[in-house]
Structures are given as structure tokens and as C-alpha cells.
Enzyme design. Structure first.
Site, PDB file in Angstrom:
ATOM      1  CG  HIS A   1      45.648  51.122  39.319  1.00 20.36           C
ATOM      2  ND1 HIS A   1      45.515  51.922  40.253  1.00 20.36           N
ATOM      3  CD2 HIS A   1      44.924  49.967  39.125  1.00 20.36           C
ATOM      4  CE1 HIS A   1      44.776  50.424  40.427  1.00 20.36           C
ATOM      5  NE2 HIS A   1      44.359  49.592  39.741  1.00 20.36           N
TER       6      HIS A   1
ATOM      7  CD  GLU B   1      41.682  52.469  38.578  1.00 22.68           C
ATOM      8  OE1 GLU B   1      41.705  51.774  39.144  1.00 22.68           O
ATOM      9  OE2 GLU B   1      42.860  53.286  38.349  1.00 22.68           O
TER      10      GLU B   1
END
Length: 265
Positions: free
Chosen positions: A118, A187
Site C-alpha cells: 500500500h 491506487e
């Protein structure tokens, strides 16, 4: 396709898109980040399960929660359709790694998915493509399904480096990774927690480019970045998008329930 020895620069790696074998699953995952105590997590779940009564059976619903909530939710999720996910994992099974959690520890708690790479881990905790790759392979070796996050910063997008940056991430992150047990989340870093959402058609375009770099085109690819109950229908109407990785909107049962029950346009 990512070929043998893809450890060098991007121009040393050959890519070729494989042949699709069927319909890709829809994976809708909530990432709670550093939110909720055990008591709050149980209260959330009690209400959230009621939101899933009419959820289509072909949608995989995942909750990626803090380590402290894994045990209590593992018990509470038993017998439900919701899969348990973690937010990170170490590459070693055990050892002198203070503060880390190993794959066997997650498996023992009934974890099925784990977020790896992430942008917040890369930005704040020094994650690199090399350590991301180690974590991916370790997770898969214990039967966990990784959710690999890739994406560009605002500066990289402004400089026209979106594709090159993401392709380089994929080339390094996916060395010796089994693409039959993998989810990828695109993302755009500039859209995470900012309220700025990448245009649905642009997200679809980038995700299509990501898919073109994989030797398994059936890998589910999610979009993550300010996903909410108001934009989910438009996001999921895009043909390349196979799900979402949801941050803040996954913290409330009603909003996450609306997301997993999106209405195809």
C-alpha cells in the site's frame, strides 16, 4: 508477460498479454487502516452483515482490519460470506523482527487476504519493491491471497510518468509471484483520502494497461482512491475494473454496504 529474470530495468523485461479464460471475480475490500477497537469492530460487523442479505453471490466481500481485530473478527465471521484480510505481513515465518506479523500467524487466525505494498506503507514505512516482492511470495507460500497495490503520485502523473512508473513496479514486484492467486489494486496516490477521485474512464484506461502487463489477464484488478457510495456505480460500470479497495467509506456499515451492493449501470 513478465518473463524469466525480470529483476533488471523495465526495458529488459518482456511483456505479453495472455488469453482470458473466463469471467473475472468482483473483489470488494474494505481497508480500515488504523481504525476501530475490537468492540467497535464487532459492533460494525453486527450491523454490516444485515447489509449483505441481497448481495449477489458472485461478489467477494473482504474486510482488511488492524491486527488487533483479527482474532475477534475471525470468530465473528465464521459461517458468513465475508472474508478476513490483514493490512500487511512479513516475509519470514518467525525471527527477530520486532513488531512484525508472519504469514503462519495470519493463517492461524483465518485470514484469507492481505494487502501488500500500500502506498502508505511505501511512503511512511520504507517499503520498497524488493520487500514488497518478498512479502508477496511469502504470503502466497502459505495460501494467502495478496492484494498488491500500485500507483503513481501527483508529480509522476503531471510529468507523464504514470505508465512507466506502474510498469516498473509490476516488473519488480511480481518476480516469481503466482498470478493465479493474486489481486492487484490500482491506487492513484493523489486520490487516496483526498476526496479527489480519478475519473472512472481514466482509471479504466490505466487498469487496462496494468492488465496488458500480466501473463494472466484474469487477475482481478481493483480501483482504490476516494471510493464512496456516490461513485461506486460509475466505477463498477467500467469493463476493466473488477472491484474496489475502499478506505474511509468502509468504516460505516451503511456506506460499505451500499458499495458492495453497487448497481450495475
Amino acid at each position: 508477460m513478465i518473463r524469466d529474470n525480470p529483476c533488471g530495468t523495465l526495458d529488459q523485461v518482456k511483456f505479453r498479454r495472455g488469453k482470458s479464460r473466463g469471467v473475472r471475480p468482483k473483489v470488494l475490500a474494505g481497508n480500515w487502516k488504523m481504525h476501530k477497537t475490537q468492540q467497535e469492530a464487532v459492533a460494525f460487523l453486527q450491523e454490516f452483515l444485515g447489509e449483505l442479505v441481497d448481495t449477489p453471490s458472485d461478489r467477494e466481500v473482504v474486510l482488511c482490519v488492524p491486527y488487533t481485530c483479527l482474532s475477534v473478527l475471525s470468530k465473528s465471521l465464521h459461517g458468513t460470506r465475508v472474508k478476513l484480510g490483514a493490512q500487511n505481513v512479513h516475509w519470514a515465518d518467525q525471527g527477530a523482527f520486532t513488531g512484525e506479523i508472519s504469514p503462519p500467524m495470519l493463517v492461524e487466525l483465518g485470514v484469507r487476504y492481505v494487502i501488500i505494498g500500500h502506498s502508505e506503507r511505501r511512503q511512511y514505512f520504507g517499503e520498497t519493491d524488493a520487500t514488497v516482492n518478498q512479502r508477496l511470495r511469502a504470503a502466497q507460500s502459505h495460501g494467502l491471497t495478496p492484494i498488491l497495490c500500485v500507483g503513481e503520485t501527483k508529480a509522476q502523473r503531471a510529468a507523464g510518468e504514470t505508465e512507466n512508473h506502474i510498469f516498473q513496479q509490476l516488473a519488480l514486484d511480481l518476480v516469481d509471484v503466482d498470478q493465479t492467486n493474486l489481486v492487484i489494486a490500482y491506487e492513484p496516490i493523489w486520490a487516496i483520502g483526498t476526496g479527489d477521485t480519478c475519473e472512472e474512464t481514466e482509471a479504466n484506461r490505466v487498469i487496462g494497461l496494468i492488465r496488458s502487463q500480466l501473463h494472466n489477464p484474469d487477475v482481478p484488478i481493483q480501483y482504490g482512491g476516494s471510493v464512496n457510495a456516490n461513485n461506486i456505480d460509475a466505477i463498477m460500470a467500467q469493463p476493466e475494473i473488477d472491484g474496489v479497495l475502499v478506505g474511509g467509506a468502509s468504516l460505516q456499515p451503511q456506506s460499505f454496504g451500499r458499495i458492495v451492493n453497487y448497481k450495475p449501470l
